[in-house]
Design a protein around this motif. Structure first.
Motif: not given
Length: 474
Positions: A275-285
Motif C-alpha cells: 500500500r502506498f499513501y501520501r503523508k502529512e508532509d506531502g511525501t509518499w510512503a
C-alpha cells in the motif's frame, strides 16, 4: 445518475448506472508466428453466441506481441449533463511490446466487428529513442499517454509517449528535464495531489526472452521501486525502493476516489502487495500489506515456489482488491475497507503449478492442507494459472485469462502453446465478499482458424475499473 460524457461522473455512478457488459475485447497473441488479433467475445447470457468469439481483427503483421490496451478518452474527460465536448469513447489503443506499433481500433462504428482506424508504426516511437510500449491511459487534456519500458537498444528506460487523441500522431515524450526513473511498467495519475506513480519491470531485451531467477535478483536487471512524479512539472520527485520483497512491482492502482491519496501495487516475484499513501508532509510512503507465503516443494528448480502476482485490480467502490497468483494458481479477493489491513474474503484455485497431478510436489504449505485439484469447465481443463482480470462495473463478475507473455507462457506452461488459453468467469458477492467459479462460462481460445491463441487483457466497450481515471471535481 450518469449524464454527459464520455465515461461517468464518478466511480460510484459507473458502478450503479453502468450497463451490464455484453461484449469483451480481448487481446490475443499468436505463439506460432502468425498474426496477433483483437477478439470480440459475446458475453451476453441471453445471446445465442454466448461465450463465443464473434469477430477476429488480425493485425496483418507478425511478432507484434500485443499486450495491454487503453481508450482514446475516459472518465477523466467526463462533462456534466447538457454539455457537449465532442469526445466519444470509441477508439481502443493497442501498443505492441514486440514491434513497437500502436494499433488504433474503431469500436464505435460496429462494436461487434471493430476495424482498424490507424496504425502508428514503431519507427515513430523510435524517433524519440523509445521502445516496448506498455500501459495506455487517456488524459483530460485530449492526449493519450503510453508508458515506455526501453530505449532503441532494448535497455531499460522510463518515459511516456504522448499521442494526440484525435489524430493519434506521436507528439513527443512526457518527462521533462530528463529527470526520470531507472525502469518503467505501469502508471496511474492523480492531478488533485499533483502526482503520478509508475512501477518497474526490468530490462526489455532480457525479460522478453523469459524469466531467470538470477535476473530478478539483480537490481540492474529487475526493478523494485515505486516512482512518484510531479504531474504539473513532469519530473521525478520521489523514489521508494521496496526492497527484495518488492521485486518487479507491476500493476499499480490508486483508489478510484480521486480525493484519497493512496493505492496498491502488486509485486510479482515474491508475491506481495504494498500500500502506498501520501503523508502529512506531502511525501509518499509504502508498506507491505499482503504477503503470499512461498511453498516448499520438490521437482522445481528452486526449493520454494512463489505465487508470482501479475495482476491486481480494485472494485469501483474501493471495497475489494483482487489479485492472482500465476504460479500457485489462485485468484484472491481482499476487503480493503481498512486500507492498511486487507482481509482475505475469497479464494478460488483455477490452475497453477501445485495441482494434485503436477510433477511438482508440495512438501510444506502454511496455507493449504492438500494440493488443489485440476479445474475443468465444460469438460475442458483450465491450463496455466490465472493472470489478467477484469471486473464488471457492478462488481459482480470477474473475468480471468491466463497469458502473461508468450515467452513466459512457453517457459512455465508449455501446454498452452499447443492448446491455447481459456477465459473463465467468477461470480462475486459484492456485499458479503466471496467468489465462485461459473461452471457454465468458458471461452476457448484454442479453437478457431488462427490456431491456439494466448488471451491476455479484456476490455469492455464502455470502460472498466482498470482503464477509467476520475478527476476530483470540487
Amino acid at each position: 445518475m450518469k449524464s454527459g460524457g464520455p465515461g461517468y461522473a464518478s466511480p460510484l455512478d459507473a458502478m450503479k448506472y453502468g450497463p451490464r457488459e455484453n461484449l469483451l475485447y480481448v487481446v490475443c497473441i499468436n505463439p506460432h508466428g502468425g498474426e496477433d488479433l483483437l477478439a470480440t467475445v459475446d458475453v451476453d447470457p441471453n445471446s445465442s453466441q454466448y461465450c463465443q468469439i464473434i469477430h477476429r481483427l488480425r493485425t496483418g503483421n507478425k511478432n507484434d506481441e500485443l499486450h495491454h490496451s487503453g481508450w482514446n478518452v475516459c472518465s477523466s474527460i467526463h462533462c456534466s449533463e447538457g454539455c457537449s465536448n465532442g469526445n466519444a469513447r470509441d477508439k481502443l489503443v493497442l501498443p505492441a511490446l514486440g514491434s513497437d506499433r500502436i494499433y488504433v481500433v474503431d469500436v464505435g462504428k460496429n462494436p461487434r466487428a471493430p476495424e482498424f482506424h490507424k496504425v502508428v508504426e514503431g519507427t515513430e516511437m523510435r524517433k524519440f529513442n523509445c521502445r516496448t510500449p506498455h500501459t495506455a491511459h487517456c488524459l483530460a487534456n485530449g492526449e493519450i499517454m503510453i508508458s515506455i519500458m526501453g530505449d532503441n537498444e532494448g535497455n531499460a528506460k522510463s518515459d511516456f509517449i504522448l499521442l494526440d487523441s484525435k489524430t493519434f500522431e506521436v507528439k513527443g515524450t512526457w518527462v521533462k528535464n530528463g529527470k526520470s526513473a531507472k525502469f518503467n511498467y505501469d502508471f496511474w495519475y492523480q492531478p488533485y495531489f499533483d502526482v503520478m506513480v509508475s512501477t518497474e519491470w526490468g530490462v526489455p531485451k532480457l525479460f522478453k526472452h523469459g524469466y531467470h531467477k538470477s535476473h530478478s535478483e539483480n537490481p540492474d536487471i529487475y526493478g523494485r521501486s515505486l516512482n512518484f512524479f510531479s504531474w504539473s512539472k513532469r519530473e521525478l520527485i520521489q523514489t521508494i525502493n521496496l526492497g527484495e520483497d518488492g521485486v518487479a512491482p507491476l500493476e499499480v492502482r490508486f483508489l478510484h476516489n480521486p480525493q484519497e491519496p493512496q493505492g496498491y501495487v502488486g509485486c510479482a516475484v515474491k508475491a506481495n502487495v504494498y500500500r502506498f499513501y501520501r503523508k502529512e508532509d506531502g511525501t509518499w510512503a509504502a508498506d507491505k500489506v499482503i504477503d503470499i507465503p512461498p511453498k516448499k516443494v520438490s521437482g522445481w528448480d528452486d526449493p520454494y515456489i512463489q505465487g508470482m502476482i501479475t495482476d491486481i485490480l480494485i472494485s469501483l467502490d474501493d471495497k475489494y482488491l483482487y489479485l492472482n497468483n500465476w504460479l500457485h494458481g489462485d485468484v484472491r479477493q481482499y476487503d480493503i475497507t481498512d486500507r492498511a489491513h486487507p482481509k482475505l474474503t475469497g479464494q478460488v484455485f483455477l490452475g497453477g503449478k501445485i495441482l494434485s497431478d503436477s510433477d511438482l510436489h508440495v512438501l510444506e504449505d502454511s496455507e493449504l492442507e492438500n494440493q488443489p485439484e485440476p479445474v475443468y469447465i465444460k469438460g475442458k481443463r483450465f491450463a496455466a494459472g490465472p493472470q489478467m482480470m477484469q471486473l464488471s462495473l457492478d462488481g459482480k463478475r470477474l473475468y480471468v485469462t491466463s497469458s502473461v507473455l508468450s515467452t513466459w507462457d512457453k517457459q512455465f506452461y508449455p501446454e498452452v502453446i499447443e492448446t491455447g488459453t481459456k477465459m473463465v468467469k467468477l461470480d462475486i458477492d459484492p456485499d458479503k465478499g466471496g467468489m465462485k467459479l461459473d461452471e457454465n462460462f468458458l471461452v476457448d481460445f484454442g479453437e478457431g482458424p488462427d490456431g491456439p491463441l494466448l488471451a491476455h487483457e479484456p476490455r469492455y466497450p464502455g470502460g472498466d475499473c482498470t482503464s477509467d481515471i476520475w478527476l476530483a471535481r470540487e
